[in-house]
Design a protein around this motif. Structure first.
Motif, PDB file in Angstrom:
ATOM      1  N   ALA A  11      16.430  -7.646 -32.099  1.00 35.20           N
ATOM      2  CA  ALA A  11      16.958  -8.067 -30.800  1.00 35.20           C
ATOM      3  C   ALA A  11      16.062  -9.135 -30.156  1.00 35.20           C
ATOM      4  O   ALA A  11      16.566 -10.111 -29.619  1.00 35.20           O
ATOM      5  CB  ALA A  11      17.136  -6.867 -29.877  1.00 35.20           C
ATOM      6  N   ASN A  64      17.505 -12.725 -29.066  1.00 35.44           N
ATOM      7  CA  ASN A  64      17.458 -13.158 -27.664  1.00 35.44           C
ATOM      8  C   ASN A  64      16.667 -14.457 -27.497  1.00 35.44           C
ATOM      9  O   ASN A  64      17.006 -15.298 -26.662  1.00 35.44           O
ATOM     10  CB  ASN A  64      16.874 -12.049 -26.776  1.00 35.44           C
ATOM     11  CG  ASN A  64      17.907 -10.963 -26.490  1.00 35.44           C
ATOM     12  OD1 ASN A  64      18.923 -11.228 -25.859  1.00 35.44           O
ATOM     13  ND2 ASN A  64      17.669  -9.763 -26.981  1.00 35.44           N
ATOM     14  N   ASN A 116      19.024 -17.089 -28.392  1.00 39.99           N
ATOM     15  CA  ASN A 116      19.897 -17.282 -27.235  1.00 39.99           C
ATOM     16  C   ASN A 116      19.308 -18.234 -26.217  1.00 39.99           C
ATOM     17  O   ASN A 116      19.978 -19.115 -25.703  1.00 39.99           O
ATOM     18  CB  ASN A 116      20.096 -15.936 -26.530  1.00 39.99           C
ATOM     19  CG  ASN A 116      21.456 -15.359 -26.832  1.00 39.99           C
ATOM     20  OD1 ASN A 116      22.424 -16.093 -26.921  1.00 39.99           O
ATOM     21  ND2 ASN A 116      21.517 -14.053 -26.985  1.00 39.99           N
ATOM     22  N   GLU A 117      18.031 -18.012 -25.912  1.00 38.19           N
ATOM     23  CA  GLU A 117      17.355 -18.860 -24.927  1.00 38.19           C
ATOM     24  C   GLU A 117      17.249 -20.303 -25.432  1.00 38.19           C
ATOM     25  O   GLU A 117      17.439 -21.251 -24.683  1.00 38.19           O
ATOM     26  CB  GLU A 117      15.955 -18.314 -24.595  1.00 38.19           C
ATOM     27  CG  GLU A 117      15.955 -17.029 -23.774  1.00 38.19           C
ATOM     28  CD  GLU A 117      16.345 -17.246 -22.298  1.00 38.19           C
ATOM     29  OE1 GLU A 117      16.332 -18.389 -21.819  1.00 38.19           O
ATOM     30  OE2 GLU A 117      16.685 -16.240 -21.632  1.00 38.19           O
ATOM     31  N   ILE A 166      20.495 -15.248 -18.559  1.00 39.93           N
ATOM     32  CA  ILE A 166      19.770 -16.057 -19.544  1.00 39.93           C
ATOM     33  C   ILE A 166      19.034 -17.168 -18.795  1.00 39.93           C
ATOM     34  O   ILE A 166      19.650 -18.044 -18.197  1.00 39.93           O
ATOM     35  CB  ILE A 166      20.745 -16.634 -20.603  1.00 39.93           C
ATOM     36  CG1 ILE A 166      21.366 -15.471 -21.392  1.00 39.93           C
ATOM     37  CG2 ILE A 166      20.034 -17.608 -21.538  1.00 39.93           C
ATOM     38  CD1 ILE A 166      22.460 -15.870 -22.348  1.00 39.93           C
ATOM     39  N   LYS A 196      22.714  -7.237 -19.851  1.00 39.68           N
ATOM     40  CA  LYS A 196      21.391  -7.751 -20.214  1.00 39.68           C
ATOM     41  C   LYS A 196      20.500  -6.659 -20.798  1.00 39.68           C
ATOM     42  O   LYS A 196      19.834  -6.861 -21.810  1.00 39.68           O
ATOM     43  CB  LYS A 196      20.715  -8.377 -18.986  1.00 39.68           C
ATOM     44  CG  LYS A 196      19.470  -9.134 -19.365  1.00 39.68           C
ATOM     45  CD  LYS A 196      18.725  -9.712 -18.189  1.00 39.68           C
ATOM     46  CE  LYS A 196      17.492 -10.427 -18.714  1.00 39.68           C
ATOM     47  NZ  LYS A 196      16.596 -10.849 -17.653  1.00 39.68           N
ATOM     48  N   MET A 210      21.618  -5.927 -24.245  1.00 41.43           N
ATOM     49  CA  MET A 210      21.351  -7.067 -25.131  1.00 41.43           C
ATOM     50  C   MET A 210      19.884  -7.120 -25.531  1.00 41.43           C
ATOM     51  O   MET A 210      19.544  -7.510 -26.649  1.00 41.43           O
ATOM     52  CB  MET A 210      21.757  -8.367 -24.424  1.00 41.43           C
ATOM     53  CG  MET A 210      21.673  -9.603 -25.282  1.00 41.43           C
ATOM     54  SD  MET A 210      22.409 -11.044 -24.454  1.00 41.43           S
ATOM     55  CE  MET A 210      21.142 -11.419 -23.215  1.00 41.43           C
ATOM     56  N   GLU A 211      19.001  -6.713 -24.623  1.00 46.86           N
ATOM     57  CA  GLU A 211      17.567  -6.762 -24.926  1.00 46.86           C
ATOM     58  C   GLU A 211      17.163  -5.789 -26.033  1.00 46.86           C
ATOM     59  O   GLU A 211      16.170  -5.994 -26.718  1.00 46.86           O
ATOM     60  CB  GLU A 211      16.752  -6.488 -23.650  1.00 46.86           C
ATOM     61  CG  GLU A 211      16.555  -7.772 -22.860  1.00 46.86           C
ATOM     62  CD  GLU A 211      16.019  -7.528 -21.465  1.00 46.86           C
ATOM     63  OE1 GLU A 211      15.744  -6.361 -21.103  1.00 46.86           O
ATOM     64  OE2 GLU A 211      15.871  -8.520 -20.725  1.00 46.86           O
ATOM     65  N   ALA A 214      23.104  -9.102 -28.994  1.00 45.47           N
ATOM     66  CA  ALA A 214      22.432 -10.388 -28.809  1.00 45.47           C
ATOM     67  C   ALA A 214      23.020 -11.442 -29.746  1.00 45.47           C
ATOM     68  O   ALA A 214      23.218 -12.598 -29.360  1.00 45.47           O
ATOM     69  CB  ALA A 214      20.929 -10.245 -29.027  1.00 45.47           C
ATOM     70  N   THR A 225      26.388 -12.516 -28.506  1.00 50.91           N
ATOM     71  CA  THR A 225      26.188 -13.451 -27.397  1.00 50.91           C
ATOM     72  C   THR A 225      25.862 -14.849 -27.918  1.00 50.91           C
ATOM     73  O   THR A 225      26.346 -15.859 -27.405  1.00 50.91           O
ATOM     74  CB  THR A 225      25.046 -12.947 -26.484  1.00 50.91           C
ATOM     75  OG1 THR A 225      25.274 -11.567 -26.203  1.00 50.91           O
ATOM     76  CG2 THR A 225      24.977 -13.726 -25.193  1.00 50.91           C
ATOM     77  N   ASN A 226      25.055 -14.902 -28.964  1.00 52.72           N
ATOM     78  CA  ASN A 226      24.744 -16.152 -29.645  1.00 52.72           C
ATOM     79  C   ASN A 226      25.994 -16.867 -30.122  1.00 52.72           C
ATOM     80  O   ASN A 226      26.139 -18.074 -29.958  1.00 52.72           O
ATOM     81  CB  ASN A 226      23.889 -15.857 -30.893  1.00 52.72           C
ATOM     82  CG  ASN A 226      22.448 -16.196 -30.661  1.00 52.72           C
ATOM     83  OD1 ASN A 226      22.152 -17.178 -30.002  1.00 52.72           O
ATOM     84  ND2 ASN A 226      21.560 -15.392 -31.191  1.00 52.72           N
TER      85      ASN A 226
END
Lengths: 230, 230
Positions: A129, A133, A136-137, B96, B122, B125-126, B132, B135-136
């Protein structure tokens, strides 16, 4: 002996630049260390060329990369640039199914970079994860660059875009005298050389720049800044 | 009893639309079910307005959303649209850190949607690599939309962009007679009403459309398609 020290130092460097490092477990760290390679590329080298390529994740140690798109007629526009410690995701676009666009990545200066193979990165990202993430950033950050550019193109006239580009170059290069051609500026901004030349001559008449072969000297930074803010 | 059945059915629906559902564990699933809410919004409602808002993740059940940006002078340009089963990420941009742009999301038709609070999403997702990575993929998909748009703006002339927009509308609405104004098309394409009117009159002279108050009838789809491909 020297070689071993060299590798150790190189690895330490890599770990400092790859900011998510400490959130990975030892197995994951070793898989990355076992597959990452160092590459030196000269200025002008195309590292990634559209959807066919999938070189891997690029982490810039020193140098400068440029990502751009190309029209059918060969016009270019710069989408974003990457500097020391920046990570390039789209050179590993095969990793993420929904990336459906062609981008070209080229070394704008002599560059030293680390390459993480896409399979390695992807397999760790699927179980980690923190790495997902982090990715993602990265993507959100490039997305913000592109949205900024879109706003520039849509709402700003070309004079302000050129002024803004010249000031950015001054800041990157740390000098008021830019070694660049009108052709090159046109390629960054998705315009034509003739259009750029006309605008730069107008800037020269206004006392903001001084033009000579292969060089543009910025003679009035505040005036250019004012133009950007208009 | 009826109410309970209602909630159960609603939950089943949500689970089918939220395609990553089966990759979450029971605790995570329950946290989402405990916080997701259903919202009905009428056509024209602004659901998310720039960086100040953080309504949450929006999952469209039925209807249509439009995401657009706004210039200082109030000009709009449509960035992408969302239909049934699409998930909107940027309405939860506070989630994000690297999302640094202002987007407005508005209901283009009466819409029923589920809202997942950003804190809930969030926090899951973490800890969840599948969420995650999902989300990507979402972000990459929107990124591809924006890159497509950028190419349109940069390399395609306005006549082709209008033709392409009209054909897209025909396909979305399932009819050749579009109820739309020139002002509205200008807002989608980041142009001015006068410019759109001029071009549509040219299209009418060429026999591709027939204009009347508040309506545009597409009379020659193949010719519009040919224009797009030029």
């Amino acid at each position: 002996m020297y070689d071993k020290m060299g590798i150790k130092e190189e690895n330490m460097d890599f770990q400092n630049y790859f900011t998510i490092w400490n959130k990975l477990n030892t197995v994951q760290q070793n898989r990355i260390l076992g597959s990452v390679i160092t590459r030196k590329v000269s200025k002008g080298t195309v590292i990634h060329n559209g959807g066919m390529d999938c070189a891997g994740l690029l982490l810039v140690k020193t140098g400068q990369l440029r990502a751009y798109i190309l029209s059918d007629e060969g016009r270019e526009i710069t989408i974003y640039r990457l500097f020391d410690m920046d990570m390039c995701l789209f050179s590993a676009s095969c990793m993420i199914r929904s990336i459906q666009f062609e981008i070209i990545i080229e070394a704008e200066k002599d560059t030293v970079l680390w390459v993480i193979p896409p399979e390695t990165y992807k397999s760790i990202m699927e179980e980690s994860a923190p790495l997902a993430n982090y990715t993602n950033e990265l993507m959100a950050s490039r997305f913000s660059d592109v949205m900024w550019l879109m706003e520039q193109i849509m709402w700003k006239s070309l004079d302000r875009r050129i002024a803004s580009f010249l000031l950015e170059e001054v800041s990157i290069e740390g000098t008021d005298t830019l070694k660049t051609t009108h052709e090159s500026i046109a390629n960054h901004l998705g315009s034509h050389r003739e259009v750029i030349t006309r605008m730069l001559r107008y800037f020269q008449n206004e006392g903001m720049v001084k033009l000579s072969r292969g060089k543009i000297e910025i003679t009035d930074v505040p005036k250019l800044q004012k133009l950007c803010e208009e």
